[in-house]
Scaffold this motif. Structure first.
Motif, short mmCIF file in Angstrom:
data_model
loop_
_atom_site.label_atom_id
_atom_site.label_comp_id
_atom_site.label_asym_id
_atom_site.label_seq_id
_atom_site.Cartn_x
_atom_site.Cartn_y
_atom_site.Cartn_z
N VAL A 23 6.67 8.56 10.29
CA VAL A 23 6.68 9.70 11.20
C VAL A 23 5.37 10.46 11.06
O VAL A 23 4.69 10.36 10.02
N PRO A 24 4.98 11.24 12.08
CA PRO A 24 3.75 12.04 11.95
C PRO A 24 3.80 12.93 10.71
O PRO A 24 4.82 13.55 10.41
N GLY A 25 2.71 12.99 9.99
CA GLY A 25 2.64 13.80 8.78
C GLY A 25 3.06 13.09 7.52
O GLY A 25 3.11 13.71 6.45
N THR A 26 3.30 11.76 7.61
CA THR A 26 3.66 11.02 6.40
C THR A 26 2.46 10.97 5.46
O THR A 26 1.40 10.46 5.82
N VAL A 27 2.63 11.48 4.26
CA VAL A 27 1.57 11.51 3.27
C VAL A 27 1.58 10.24 2.43
O VAL A 27 0.52 9.71 2.07
N ALA A 28 2.76 9.76 2.09
CA ALA A 28 2.89 8.55 1.28
C ALA A 28 4.22 7.90 1.59
O ALA A 28 5.21 8.58 1.86
N TYR A 29 4.23 6.56 1.57
CA TYR A 29 5.47 5.81 1.78
C TYR A 29 5.41 4.55 0.91
O TYR A 29 4.47 3.76 1.00
N TYR A 30 6.44 4.41 0.07
CA TYR A 30 6.49 3.26 -0.85
C TYR A 30 7.76 2.45 -0.59
O TYR A 30 8.87 3.01 -0.52
N ALA A 80 1.73 4.13 3.91
CA ALA A 80 1.26 5.07 4.93
C ALA A 80 -0.23 4.94 5.17
O ALA A 80 -0.76 5.53 6.12
N GLY A 81 -0.93 4.22 4.30
CA GLY A 81 -2.36 4.02 4.46
C GLY A 81 -3.18 5.25 4.18
O GLY A 81 -4.32 5.36 4.66
N ARG A 82 -2.65 6.15 3.35
CA ARG A 82 -3.37 7.40 3.05
C ARG A 82 -4.06 7.34 1.70
O ARG A 82 -4.56 8.35 1.20
N GLY A 83 -4.07 6.20 1.07
CA GLY A 83 -4.78 6.04 -0.19
C GLY A 83 -4.02 6.53 -1.41
O GLY A 83 -4.61 6.66 -2.50
N ASN A 84 -2.72 6.77 -1.27
CA ASN A 84 -1.93 7.26 -2.40
C ASN A 84 -1.20 6.11 -3.08
O ASN A 84 0.03 6.12 -3.26
N ASP A 85 -1.97 5.11 -3.47
CA ASP A 85 -1.40 3.92 -4.09
C ASP A 85 -0.84 4.23 -5.48
O ASP A 85 -1.25 5.20 -6.14
N LEU A 86 0.09 3.37 -5.92
CA LEU A 86 0.70 3.52 -7.24
C LEU A 86 0.15 2.48 -8.20
O LEU A 86 -0.05 1.31 -7.81
N ALA A 87 -0.10 2.90 -9.42
CA ALA A 87 -0.51 1.98 -10.48
C ALA A 87 0.61 1.92 -11.51
O ALA A 87 1.25 2.93 -11.82
N ARG A 88 0.85 0.74 -12.04
CA ARG A 88 1.86 0.59 -13.09
C ARG A 88 1.28 1.01 -14.44
O ARG A 88 0.13 0.68 -14.76
N VAL A 89 2.09 1.71 -15.23
CA VAL A 89 1.72 2.07 -16.60
C VAL A 89 2.76 1.48 -17.53
O VAL A 89 3.95 1.76 -17.39
N THR A 90 2.33 0.66 -18.47
CA THR A 90 3.22 0.13 -19.50
C THR A 90 2.70 0.63 -20.83
O THR A 90 1.63 0.22 -21.30
N SER A 91 3.42 1.55 -21.45
CA SER A 91 2.98 2.14 -22.71
C SER A 91 2.94 1.09 -23.81
O SER A 91 3.60 0.04 -23.72
N SER A 92 2.16 1.36 -24.84
CA SER A 92 2.06 0.44 -25.97
C SER A 92 3.45 0.19 -26.55
O SER A 92 4.18 1.13 -26.89
N GLY A 93 3.84 -1.07 -26.62
CA GLY A 93 5.17 -1.42 -27.09
C GLY A 93 6.17 -1.59 -25.97
O GLY A 93 7.31 -2.01 -26.21
N GLY A 94 5.78 -1.25 -24.74
CA GLY A 94 6.66 -1.42 -23.60
C GLY A 94 6.74 -2.87 -23.17
O GLY A 94 5.97 -3.73 -23.63
#
Length: 638
Positions: free
Chosen positions: A391-398, A416-430
């Motif tokens: 919809v108009p005004g979508t900032v992020a969509y995953y 949404a193509g707004r550059g708000n990509d997600l990166a995975r974080v796996t903590s040490s020992g995860g």
């Protein structure tokens, strides 16, 4: 699905005064009178006077998708030799008749032990009271309990004719509209009634079924292969002996109940609910049948309480639209005593509101019954394309769909193509498997997949975060926002996972200059408490402390849609499209920011990620203004 906390937040109270004579109710019982002062009278008529209920009750009709089955458990102490108290049961049955339209009561089910000694005079008195339902044309069932049979035949599953059949034969005239038939020995019967626009079957089974009776019951079910079945009998489950069992796991099959389960219930998927008396106190549990579906087993009996159970009745209110069965327990006889005249023992019996006697069973009726109706569960059209969701005004969509399954990789793009990509974080020992693709999803979700987060307080967290360059990190949303997602907390949530974050801002309040409340809390977090319920807690731009919205308690192992909507002034939480009650009315503008990432599936405190989410998470969409419910991701058609 499992049982859920006994909260009736969805119950709408429909009683309202419509006028009446206050003096009438005050004259029904003298101030020093009450049921306990009634003298035993074996000759008391079945329609003996009962206390006037006082002002009339508005007869508000239930929606067509709602209907009620009334339940009358053991009344044996009301019909015991010369201790005959028909006025108590009279009050119960008159209440059912008088409120039939208001509650849309479509059937009344007895659970046996109608009498104490199976004597003809006891049966005659009880049958006279049940004439109230006959005269009103209201269908009901009255299976026999052990006390409705003479001592010589109680455990004889090949017994002959008993006085019970002379007075309470299932083929009484009032039952003809719904009576489907009886077993050859007369002790078992079945009924087909309408409720919520569809047909249902109720089995009224003998205290001790012979093998022939069990085969009869199976044949009846098989001859009606598309009907959902409620099975009633005098004995099936007993209360567990162990203390501390939760209400929804407080019952266990008796020895005979195991026989009935093995021979009549578990192999017939149509049976979804069983009701029995005999034992006390009330209890309930669920068991899985051979099809893997849940069967709810309820023990209902009040004979051990004051006044032989005070004529307690249970109401099972089915809401097919919202997927609930709301259960409540009341004594119309005690209700009818003016409040000022009730003795303490009487006041305690007016209504039972503890978790064993007032609760909600949640059930997806279409899904539960689809196996024997031969039709797939209808789902909203879908999946929807990305373009239909933006919809108009979508900032992020995953979207979290990946047919390949397995662990989640390094990045998930912002659709949404707004550059708000997600990166995975796996903590040490995860572990890589702590975030995994699944093919689970909310039926109304745009995509067809979800992530499962296997987080806990005792292991290094794995989660998702926006990249450092993501524009959303600096946004304060002072013109408003809508944040939506789909969540499904597991059945073992959330005592070991309290305050796990669904999504949050990584920076603490102090990073944005906030000093009120606890500035080490994150600038924003949507978190599950231990109940489980959701809390949306934020530091808004116009306030130095924290503002919170709270949901009601969530059903576990069920998908829910959650939306947080701010119009630039106030924030409203919606759960499954409905606004919740615990929304603050104070001015709440935007969400304070410190240029730090947003987290998906994690909660942080004082700039440290403390634990990851535990459960399923579906589509996430963030919009820069307030949406209305018909614009949510669940809306159809688009």
């Amino acid at each position: 699905m499992k049982h859920f906390a006994p909260i009736l937040s969805s119950v709408v109270i429909l009683f309202c005064a419509c006028g009446g004579d206050d003096d009438a109710s005050s004259q029904a019982l003298a101030p020093d009178a009450g049921p306990s002062s009634v003298a035993p009278d074996a000759a008391a008529p079945a329609d003996a006077a009962v206390p006037d209920a006082g002002p009339l009750v508005c007869q508000v009709e239930r929606p067509k998708s709602r209907f009620t089955v009334a339940v009358v458990p053991d009344t044996q102490y009301l019909f015991d030799q010369d201790r005959i108290y028909p006025e108590v049961l009279t009050a119960s049955l008159r209440w059912i008749v008088d409120h039939a339209r208001e509650y849309n009561i479509v059937f009344t089910a007895g659970l046996g032990d109608i009498t104490e000694n199976a004597r003809p005079d006891e049966f005659a008195a009880a049958a006279g009271v049940y004439k109230i339902l006959d005269d009103a044309g209201m269908p009901y069932s009255l299976p026999a309990g052990n006390h409705d049979l003479t001592r010589s035949s109680q455990f004889d599953n090949a017994r002959g004719k008993e006085p019970y059949l002379d007075y309470l034969l299932p083929t009484r005239p009032g039952n003809h509209p719904t009576l489907g038939g009886s077993s050859p020995n007369g002790y078992n019967s079945y009924y087909v009634f309408d409720g919520g626009g569809q047909k249902w079957m109720l089995l009224a089974l003998d205290w001790r079924m012979s093998q022939d009776s069990m085969r009869w019951a199976e044949n009846v079910i098989n001859e009606h292969p598309t009907l959902p079945v409620i099975a009633t009998m005098h004995e099936l489950v007993d209360r567990r002996g162990a203390a501390g069992d939760p209400p929804n796991e407080s019952a266990v099959l008796s020895s005979y109940g195991q026989t009935v389960w093995d021979n009549v219930i578990k192999n017939h998927d149509q049976v979804f609910l069983t009701l029995n008396g005999h034992f006390w106190t009330p209890a309930r549990t669920t068991m899985k049948n051979t099809a893997g579906h849940e069967v709810h087993l309820h023990l209902t009996n009040y004979q051990d309480r004051y006044y032989g159970g005070s004529g307690m009745i249970r109401l099972y209110e089915f809401d097919l639209e919202h997927g609930t069965i709301e259960v409540s327990t009341r004594s119309p006889y005690m209700e009818a005593i003016p409040e000022a005249n009730r003795l303490p023992a009487q006041a305690r019996e007016v209504a039972l509101v503890d978790a064993d006697n007032r609760f909600v069973e949640t059930m997806d009726f279409e899904s539960r019954f689809s196996g024997f109706r031969g039709a797939p569960v209808p789902l909203p059209p879908g999946p929807l394309s990305v373009e239909q969701v933006l919809v108009p005004g979508t900032v992020a969509y995953y979207r979290f769909e990946n047919g390949a399954g397995g662990p989640v990789g390094d990045t998930i793009p912002d659709r949404a193509g707004r550059g708000n990509d997600l990166a995975r974080v796996t903590s040490s020992g995860g572990a890589a498997a702590d975030i995994a693709w699944t093919n689970q999803y909310h039926p109304a979700q745009p995509s067809r997949g979800a992530l499962f987060f296997n987080g806990s307080k005792s292991k290094p967290p794995s989660y998702l975060r926006t990249t450092d360059a993501a524009p959303i990190n600096a946004m304060t949303f002072e013109a408003g926002y809508t944040i939506e997602t789909f969540v499904r907390p597991p059945s073992d949530c959330c005592s070991e996972h309290a305050w796990m974050g669904v999504l949050s801002r990584f920076a603490p309040g102090s990073a944005a200059g906030k000093t009120g409340d606890d500035p080490s809390e994150p600038l924003a977090t949507l978190s599950f408490t231990d109940s489980p319920m959701l809390q949306w807690a934020i530091f808004p731009t116009n306030y130095d402390g924290i503002k919170t919205n709270w949901s009601h308690i969530f059903a576990a192992d069920v998908w829910h849609h959650v939306a947080l909507v701010n119009d630039g002034h106030h924030t409203v939480m919606y759960v499954d499209g409905a606004p919740v009650v615990r929304n603050p009315r104070s001015e709440t503008v935007g969400i304070a920011a410190a240029g730090k990432p947003w987290l998906i599936g994690a909660y942080s405190y004082d700039s440290k990620v403390e634990q990851a989410y535990y459960g399923w998470l579906g589509d996430v969409r963030i919009v820069d203004h307030a949406l209305t419910p018909d614009q949510f991701m669940t809306a159809r058609p688009r």
